[in-house]
Design a protein around this motif. Structure first.
Motif, PDB file in Angstrom:
ATOM      1  N   ARG A  47       0.838  -1.192   0.000  1.00 31.25           N
ATOM      2  CA  ARG A  47       0.000   0.000   0.000  1.00 31.25           C
ATOM      3  C   ARG A  47       0.876   1.246   0.000  1.00 31.25           C
ATOM      4  O   ARG A  47       2.070   1.194   0.286  1.00 31.25           O
ATOM      5  CB  ARG A  47      -0.902   0.017   1.234  1.00 31.25           C
ATOM      6  N   ALA A  48       0.255   2.371  -0.307  1.00 30.32           N
ATOM      7  CA  ALA A  48       0.952   3.651  -0.226  1.00 30.32           C
ATOM      8  C   ALA A  48       1.461   3.856   1.197  1.00 30.32           C
ATOM      9  O   ALA A  48       0.756   3.583   2.174  1.00 30.32           O
ATOM     10  CB  ALA A  48       0.027   4.784  -0.636  1.00 30.32           C
ATOM     11  N   GLY A  49       2.679   4.343   1.329  1.00 34.90           N
ATOM     12  CA  GLY A  49       3.286   4.570   2.628  1.00 34.90           C
ATOM     13  C   GLY A  49       4.235   3.475   3.079  1.00 34.90           C
ATOM     14  O   GLY A  49       5.049   3.699   3.986  1.00 34.90           O
ATOM     15  N   VAL A  50       4.134   2.299   2.454  1.00 28.87           N
ATOM     16  CA  VAL A  50       5.029   1.197   2.812  1.00 28.87           C
ATOM     17  C   VAL A  50       6.453   1.532   2.369  1.00 28.87           C
ATOM     18  O   VAL A  50       6.675   2.115   1.300  1.00 28.87           O
ATOM     19  CB  VAL A  50       4.555  -0.120   2.160  1.00 28.87           C
TER      20      VAL A  50
ATOM     21  N   PHE B 146      13.067   2.932  -0.402  1.00 33.16           N
ATOM     22  CA  PHE B 146      12.000   3.549  -1.178  1.00 33.16           C
ATOM     23  C   PHE B 146      10.747   3.647  -0.324  1.00 33.16           C
ATOM     24  O   PHE B 146      10.482   2.775   0.515  1.00 33.16           O
ATOM     25  CB  PHE B 146      11.651   2.715  -2.411  1.00 33.16           C
ATOM     26  N   GLU B 147       9.960   4.678  -0.578  1.00 31.89           N
ATOM     27  CA  GLU B 147       8.606   4.753  -0.060  1.00 31.89           C
ATOM     28  C   GLU B 147       7.648   4.577  -1.226  1.00 31.89           C
ATOM     29  O   GLU B 147       7.816   5.197  -2.283  1.00 31.89           O
ATOM     30  CB  GLU B 147       8.333   6.089   0.618  1.00 31.89           C
TER      31      GLU B 147
ATOM     32  N   PHE C 286       2.064  -0.575 -12.596  1.00 31.99           N
ATOM     33  CA  PHE C 286       3.275   0.061 -12.084  1.00 31.99           C
ATOM     34  C   PHE C 286       3.020   0.708 -10.727  1.00 31.99           C
ATOM     35  O   PHE C 286       1.892   1.037 -10.371  1.00 31.99           O
ATOM     36  CB  PHE C 286       3.794   1.114 -13.060  1.00 31.99           C
ATOM     37  N   TYR C 287       4.111   0.922  -9.985  1.00 31.24           N
ATOM     38  CA  TYR C 287       4.073   1.624  -8.711  1.00 31.24           C
ATOM     39  C   TYR C 287       4.913   2.881  -8.828  1.00 31.24           C
ATOM     40  O   TYR C 287       5.922   2.905  -9.538  1.00 31.24           O
ATOM     41  CB  TYR C 287       4.627   0.743  -7.592  1.00 31.24           C
TER      42      TYR C 287
END
Length: 358
Positions: A101-104, A114-115, A123-124
């Motif tokens: 998830r976002a924030g990991v 990386f965040e 893609f992320y």
């Protein structure tokens, strides 16, 4: 039109797993406008091209885009950088057991972290934490992302050989493989012959290895890639054509770039994103001949080449190449293609799919 219309039988032992000792020693299958096959070598190009012809290369440079790390929970992560967005942000594919998830945060084996900022389709979006830039991190710790059909780990030679000798613009995660056949000796011989050189930049993305998921060609959405076609090249092309000489693309990425820069029947300077999808029914007007490697069955690159020379003619050439034991894909042999005859690639002969962002 279906992707299965572009299938062919390829024995696995014809997939080149390593480059030849000499770049220009690769075989070159010449396919004439009438479909005749001529077996030559890449080093023979000075005999096959004419003074005044213009070779257009892709000068993108492959980055060592593969990194490894783990999430704070301990789960292993493989990172393939697809695009550098800024000095500290990138778009990437992640090999993970569970989508983060976002924030990991992803702690890198080589140091740094990386965040995860979010997900954009497959893609992320990642942000590199700390002062070190992405480019420096990749040069320090990144691994070369060899294509998935090369069944080995990258060796020390790959850092040089999976890179063209004229690579200068950093940003690709895959090589423009037709250009891999050119060494300095061949470039010098071509120059002495009176052949001219020009360059575009198209940063080849990881999407180039993504298989088509839809059976119907018309339902496929192409991945986006960044390109630059400069004013100097546009003027070179104009002069070449005006003098009655040929513009010859070295690789399908050059064709994609030039066709994306096409406006009102002419190539214009352009820098930006493209999603152009070229398949039979689309008329390629920017080039007069094409040097290209052999492509995967049912791939969008094979479809682009089929648009240039005709589906039946290219599949016949591939059958001949298999019979003659040509080497396939990135480290394999090459083809020199002349365009097809009447009706091949004309806009009236089929449906055009040419969506691009410009």
């Amino acid at each position: 039109m279906k992707k299965s219309d572009f299938d062919f039988h390829l024995p696995p032992d014809l997939i080149a797993q390593a480059p030849l000792a000499e770049r220009s020693a690769s075989r070159l299958l010449c396919v004439s406008a009438d479909g005749q096959h001529l077996d030559r070598r890449v080093r023979d190009l000075p005999q096959l091209l004419q003074p005044g012809d213009l070779l257009v290369f892709n000068d993108t440079r492959v980055i060592p885009a593969r990194l490894f790390g783990h999430k704070d929970s301990g789960g292993r992560v493989e990172i393939l950088i697809e695009r550098l967005l800024s000095s500290h942000e990138a778009r990437a594919q992640l090999g993970v057991s569970k989508s983060p998830r976002a924030g990991v945060r992803i702690q890198l084996d080589a140091g740094g972290a990386f965040e995860v900022l979010g997900r954009e389709g497959e893609f992320y979006r990642l942000r590199l934490l700390g002062d070190e830039t992405l480019e420096k991190l990749l040069l320090r710790a990144g691994k070369l992302p060899l294509p998935p059909y090369i069944q080995r780990e990258p060796g020390s030679d790959d850092a040089e050989r999976y890179q063209t000798v004229f690579a200068r613009e950093v940003g690709a995660v895959a090589a423009p493989t037709a250009g891999l056949h050119f060494d300095q000796a061949l470039l010098d011989a071509l120059s002495q012959r009176g052949v001219e050189f020009g360059h575009i930049t198209l940063h080849v993305g990881a999407g180039t290895f993504q298989p088509m998921r839809a059976e119907s060609v018309h339902e496929h959405t192409m991945h986006s890639e960044w390109l630059n076609v400069g004013a100097e090249l546009v003027e070179q092309m104009r002069r070449t054509r005006a003098a009655g000489h040929r513009v010859i693309a070295v690789g399908t990425t050059v064709v994609r770039a030039l066709e994306s820069a096409m406006r009102e029947g002419e190539v214009h300077p352009f820098a930006g994103e493209t999603r152009i999808f070229i398949f039979p029914g689309y008329r390629i007007r920017s080039v007069d001949a094409l040097i290209t490697n052999f492509h995967l069955p049912q791939s969008t690159l094979l479809m682009l080449v089929a648009a240039f020379v005709g589906r039946e003619r290219i599949l016949a050439a591939y059958r001949y190449a298999v019979e003659q034991q040509y080497r396939f894909f990135s480290y394999g042999d090459a083809m020199l293609l002349e365009p097809g005859g009447p009706g091949i690639g004309s806009r009236e002969s089929g449906i055009v799919s040419s969506s691009s962002d410009p």
